[in-house]
Each structure stands twice: as structure tokens, then as C-alpha cells.
Design an enzyme around this catalytic site. Structure first.
Site, PDB file in Angstrom:
ATOM      1  N   SER A 260     -41.062  34.621 -20.506  1.00 31.29           N
ATOM      2  CA  SER A 260     -42.287  35.045 -19.832  1.00 31.29           C
ATOM      3  C   SER A 260     -42.909  36.212 -20.569  1.00 31.29           C
ATOM      4  O   SER A 260     -42.315  36.793 -21.473  1.00 31.29           O
ATOM      5  CB  SER A 260     -41.973  35.456 -18.392  1.00 31.29           C
ATOM      6  OG  SER A 260     -41.379  36.742 -18.400  1.00 31.29           O
ATOM      7  N   LYS A 261     -44.118  36.543 -20.133  1.00 28.21           N
ATOM      8  CA  LYS A 261     -44.860  37.658 -20.732  1.00 28.21           C
ATOM      9  C   LYS A 261     -44.022  38.934 -20.634  1.00 28.21           C
ATOM     10  O   LYS A 261     -43.996  39.759 -21.529  1.00 28.21           O
ATOM     11  CB  LYS A 261     -46.155  37.801 -19.937  1.00 28.21           C
ATOM     12  CG  LYS A 261     -47.201  38.607 -20.622  1.00 28.21           C
ATOM     13  CD  LYS A 261     -48.487  38.527 -19.850  1.00 28.21           C
ATOM     14  CE  LYS A 261     -48.533  39.614 -18.809  1.00 28.21           C
ATOM     15  NZ  LYS A 261     -49.659  39.556 -17.899  1.00 28.21           N
ATOM     16  N   ARG A 262     -43.350  39.062 -19.491  1.00 27.78           N
ATOM     17  CA  ARG A 262     -42.558  40.278 -19.267  1.00 27.78           C
ATOM     18  C   ARG A 262     -41.396  40.425 -20.266  1.00 27.78           C
ATOM     19  O   ARG A 262     -41.023  41.530 -20.627  1.00 27.78           O
ATOM     20  CB  ARG A 262     -42.025  40.309 -17.831  1.00 27.78           C
ATOM     21  CG  ARG A 262     -42.574  41.529 -17.110  1.00 27.78           C
ATOM     22  CD  ARG A 262     -42.176  41.566 -15.680  1.00 27.78           C
ATOM     23  NE  ARG A 262     -43.168  40.888 -14.870  1.00 27.78           N
ATOM     24  CZ  ARG A 262     -42.900  40.061 -13.887  1.00 27.78           C
ATOM     25  NH1 ARG A 262     -41.655  39.745 -13.602  1.00 27.78           N
ATOM     26  NH2 ARG A 262     -43.855  39.527 -13.182  1.00 27.78           N
TER      27      ARG A 262
END
Ligand code: GLU
Length: 496
Positions: A260-262
Site C-alpha cells: 500500500s501507499k503507507r
């Protein structure tokens, strides 16, 4: 029939690394087979539309070097290439499905559906609009013709649902997972169209793939649950389905769950090709397109030979659908950096130098010859073009700070004297690397000391730390005067 493949993103935000991989695999297959790679923008969900996303996607593909052969800005003869410009086409096909009773109108309001969900959850169940429940709902299967006509004429909102067959076992082939068998009783009556004239993803996607003569649908694994419906839609519309291939997920660096982006934020790596809303992308972080594509190509696909470092043409030649794996592929940023480094090595020196200058414009006043010499001394260590200045700035200016640990370990009582003595000797040599090497070797052997006693502090004086290329080559590069200056400065600044 020649291969036609498409990348069909929804413009709901920037392209994610997974999207770029999907585009790449489509591109590779198209180019290998002499076919066409199409970009279709799936923008029928107006609520999720994000301004600038389509342009971003086009720019990202262009930067990566995998531009589509047909797209909204470069249309071929299968346009339009934005679904929002194709609405009348979808109404026509939904009309056909309704007429042939393969789809039906449903007038159930949001509240009606919510009630059903509640009822089901009271019995620890889950409401599904399907062959078991449709006959107790408000739709054109349960209402008489006149009522249906009246509701439509009055403008009562409706959706058109696909009438999923009951009690059928279907087997579909997926190029990656081979055969997938499903009992249609487990599938619901998906919405295909809404009374506002908008198709859902499922209908628009299938209609467009057919009309654009797509031969191979290559997309992410998240679309696998939609496959049976799409397959049955082809059948209902009387069309031959394309080949399907669902690509494995890209997993987090620790291998647990979807990237994910995180994860990018936490791991200090980008997940978008280009910057988006102030978040920098692979481009801004110094990754070059070819190594990024090379890394992505091997993230889920394996080359039959052991060769890992491939340029785009080599990827095109080597790509094969049967090399795509089922299991998720772990995103390993170290591996990506390695690819970047490997591709930098293969670059022509002048082209690489140009990239270094783009990244470090402060070097533009340094003479080209000197820049090139410096580059050649450290080329194999560069991971990013910016590293020439960022990691090896000592070529161009004297160190201002010295690595404390290195100094503590290497700078001794006798260091200043040793360096001065050695420098006095070296001054009278040709200052060529080999002469300097001989000079230092003779000096330490006469003194009966280990070579490190001079070499390590010398490096600290010239570089500021213990890194860098051969100390002799570096001395030659810097020249007598600069070397003497740096030694002097280190002697006055550093104490044992
Ligand atoms: N519009 C879908 C997406 O955003 C396309 C999926 C497909 O390729 O069928 O990914």
C-alpha cells in the site's frame, strides 16, 4: 487475429506501481506479437473521478517508455477511448439483454435493500440479490408489464440487473491459474446499468473489450472475482470471450499483505511513477524508467534464462504468459535499487553524465572532462544519478566535516607527521596513480609500518570519510595542490 490488449484504469487517482506493472505486461505482449496496446479510460463512476488523474496516467506511461498505440489522445479506429463518451453504446446492449430476458429492471429502493440486509443479519446471514431472493423483490420479474412501464415512465429510479443462471457449473480458463470452476448459485445478480444512463464497470468493460476487439485481458488479481460474471456476459451477448490472465498481487516488503501507499511512506520508497500531490514518485527519487520496468517485469513473471538485467527490447523478446506466477510477489526496494545501479552501469558515459547533471545542476560549472573523469572513477558505485554529487561531492569540493568514527579510529599521534612526510615525497613524483602507489609503498616499507597507517588518514583528509575510489586515482584527479591543501586542513582540524 492480431493481438490487441488494453490497459483500462479508472481515473480515480495516480497510477500505482501495480497499475504500471499491469500496463507493462500488456505492452510487452502487444509488442512481442506485433499487436496493439490500448489505453482505455474507465470513467463511468463519476463519484470517484479525480481531476488530473487521466493526464497523470498518460504522462506516467510516456515517462516509462510504454506509450499506448491507441488512447484518448491518440485515437485509433475503435474510439472513443473514454467510457464517458460511449454511453449510448452501453444503452444499446443493455436493451438487448433486457429484450432477451437476460437482464431485468429492479426498482428496490436503498431502504428496501437495507431492510433485507438487516433481516438477513438478524439470522446471521448475508443478503444477496440472486436467484434465491430475486422473486421476492420489486423488479420486472415480479411486477406486471404495465406496472414496470408505468414506473419507468414516472421516472422512478431503477437499476438493470444481470439475471444470473441458477444451478450451472461453469469452468473458465485463466492463463495464470488455468481452470477456474464456479457454481452460478454462488453468484449474485450484479447491477449492469442505472437509470441515470450510466453503465457499471462490468457491462462497460465487457462491451468495450468486445467492440475494441481485445484478444487478451491482462489485469490484476483483484478482478478475478468478476471473471465469472464477465464470462457469462460474453455468453449472454453472444460473443466469444477473450483470453484472461489475472496477475498476482504485489506484496508488502515483509511479504504479508498487499503493498500500500503507507508501506512506501514507512519504507522510504515511492509507489507512484511520477510525483502526485506533493508525494514524490520513482522519477523524482532518481529511478530511471528501464530499471523500474525491469524490476516490475520480474515482479510476478520469471524469465526462463538466468539473465535478470534486461532492457525493454529484451523484456519484449523474453516475455511469456506461462512465466507469470500465481503467488504474490514481494516488493523489495533493495532489489529495485540494484536494478537501477545495474542499468546505470550499462549506460553510455555521456548519457549518464547528462542524467547526473539533471539531478545535480550545481555541477554544471565543472569542466566536462573533469566531470567525466570523476564519473568513471565511481560509475560502478552509483545507484542514482544524483549520487555523483550526493555521495561523491569530494571530487568537486574539499570535505567540510570529517566522519567522527573514522577519525577516532584512524587519526593517531603520529598521523600528521606521516602525512606530511609522505606528501613531501609524493610532490616530487609524477602524481600519476601508479607512481603514487609505488611512492606510498616504498615510504611505508622504509618506515616499517603498515600501509593503512597512512592510507586511511589520507583518505579521511581527502574525502572526509573512509569511502571513495582508489586513493591514488583520487589524488591524481585532485592534483598536487588540492591534495596538499586538504591534508593541511585536516591536520589543523583533526586531533588524535
Ligand atoms: N477499470 C478497472 C480498473 O480500474 C479495469 C479492470 C480491468 O482491467 O478489467 O482497474
Amino acid at each position: 487475429m492480431s493481438v490487441r490488449v488494453r490497459f483500462a484504469p479508472s481515473p480515480t487517482g495516480p497510477l500505482h506501481i501495480g497499475g504500471l506493472r499491469t500496463a507493462l505486461y500488456n505492452y510487452l505482449l502487444a509488442k512481442q506479437k506485433g499487436g496493439a496496446f490500448i489505453l482505455r479510460i474507465e470513467d463511468t463512476d463519476q463519484n470517484r473521478y479525480v481531476e488530473g488523474a487521466e493526464e497523470y496516467i498518460q504522462n506516467a506511461l510516456a515517462w516509462a517508455g510504454i506509450p499506448p498505440d491507441e488512447s484518448p489522445i491518440n485515437p485509433g479506429s475503435f474510439g472513443p477511448y473514454r467510457q464517458s463518451e460511449r454511453l449510448s453504446i452501453y444503452s444499446e446492449y443493455v436493451g438487448q439483454l433486457l429484450k432477451e430476458e437476460k437482464a431485468y429492471y429492479a426498482f428496490d429502493s436503498a431502504e428496501d435493500l437495507e431492510k433485507e440486509r438487516q433481516k438477513a443479519s438478524e439470522h446471521k446471514g448475508h443478503f444477496s440479490y440472486d436467484c434465491h431472493t430475486r422473486m421476492s423483490m420489486r423488479n420486472s420479474l415480479t411486477l406486471d408489464k404495465e406496472t414496470v412501464a408505468k414506473l419507468i415512465a414516472e421516472g422512478v429510479p431503477y437499476v438493470v440487473r444481470f439475471k444470473m443462471d441458477a444451478d450451472r457449473i461453469i469452468t473458465i480458463n485463466d492463463e495464470v491459474r488455468q481452470s477456474i470452476t464456479v457454481n452460478t448459485n454462488t453468484l449474485d445478480d450484479k447491477v449492469l446499468f442505472k437509470s441515470d444512463g450510466m453503465p457499471t464497470y462490468h457491462l462497460a468493460n465487457v462491451v468495450d473489450d468486445h467492440l475494441m476487439e481485445i484478444t487478451d485481458v491482462i489485469r490484476g488479481e483483484e478482478w478475478l472475482p468478476s471473471l465469472p460474471l464477465h464470462f457469462l456476459l460474453y455468453e449472454a451477448l453472444g460473443w466469444e470471450p477473450p483470453r484472461f490472465a489475472h496477475l498476482p498481487l504485489i506484496l508488502k516488503p515483509n511479504g504479508k499483505g498487499k503493498l500500500s501507499k503507507r508501506d512506501g511512506e514507512a519504507g522510504g520508497f515511492p509507489v507512484y511513477p511520477l510525483a502526485w500531490n506533493g508525494i514524490s514518485g520513482f522519477k523524482e527519487d532518481g529511478y530511471l524508467p528501464t530499471p523500474l520496468l525491469n524490476f516490475l517485469a520480474l515482479l510476478g513473471w520469471s524469465n526462463k534464462t538466468d539473465e535478470e538485467v534486461l532492457d525493454l527490447q529484451e523484456m519484449i523478446d523474453a516475455f511469456s504468459m506461462d512465466g507469470i506466477q500465481k503467488a504474490g510477489a514481494r516488493f523489495d526496494v533493495e532489489k529495485l535499487r540494484w536494478f537501477n545501479q545495474q542499468h546505470l552501469q550499462k549506460m553510455d558515459d555521456d548519457a549518464l553524465l547528462e542524467q547526473c547533471l539533471v539531478r545535480s545542476p550545481q555541477l554544471k560549472d565543472v569542466l566536462h572532462d573533469r566531470l567525466k573523469k570523476a564519473l568513471l572513477l565511481v560509475k560502478e558505485r552509483l545507484v542514482f544519478p544524483a549520487d555523483l554529487e550526493r555521495e561523491h561531492g569530494y571530487f568537486f569540493s574539499a570535505p567540510e566535516i570529517y566522519d567522527e568514527k573514522a577519525v577516532a579510529k584512524q587519526w593517531k599521534e603520529e598521523t600528521a607527521e606521516l602525512l606530511e612526510d609522505f606528501m613531501a615525497l609524493a610532490q616530487s613524483s609524477s602524481f600519476e596513480a601508479s607512481a603514487l602507489e609505488d611512492c606510498l609503498k616504498e615510504y611505508v616499507s622504509a618506515k616499517e609500518i603498515g600501509i593503512g597507517k597512512v592510507m586511511a588518514p589520507l583518505r579521511i583528509a581527502l574525502v572526509g570519510s573512509l569511502k571513495g575510489p582508489s586513493v591514488y586515482s583520487l589524488m591524481t584527479f585532485l592534483g598536487k595542490e588540492e591534495v596538499a591543501k586538504r591534508i593541511k586542513r585536516a591536520i589543523t582540524q583533526l586531533k588524535p
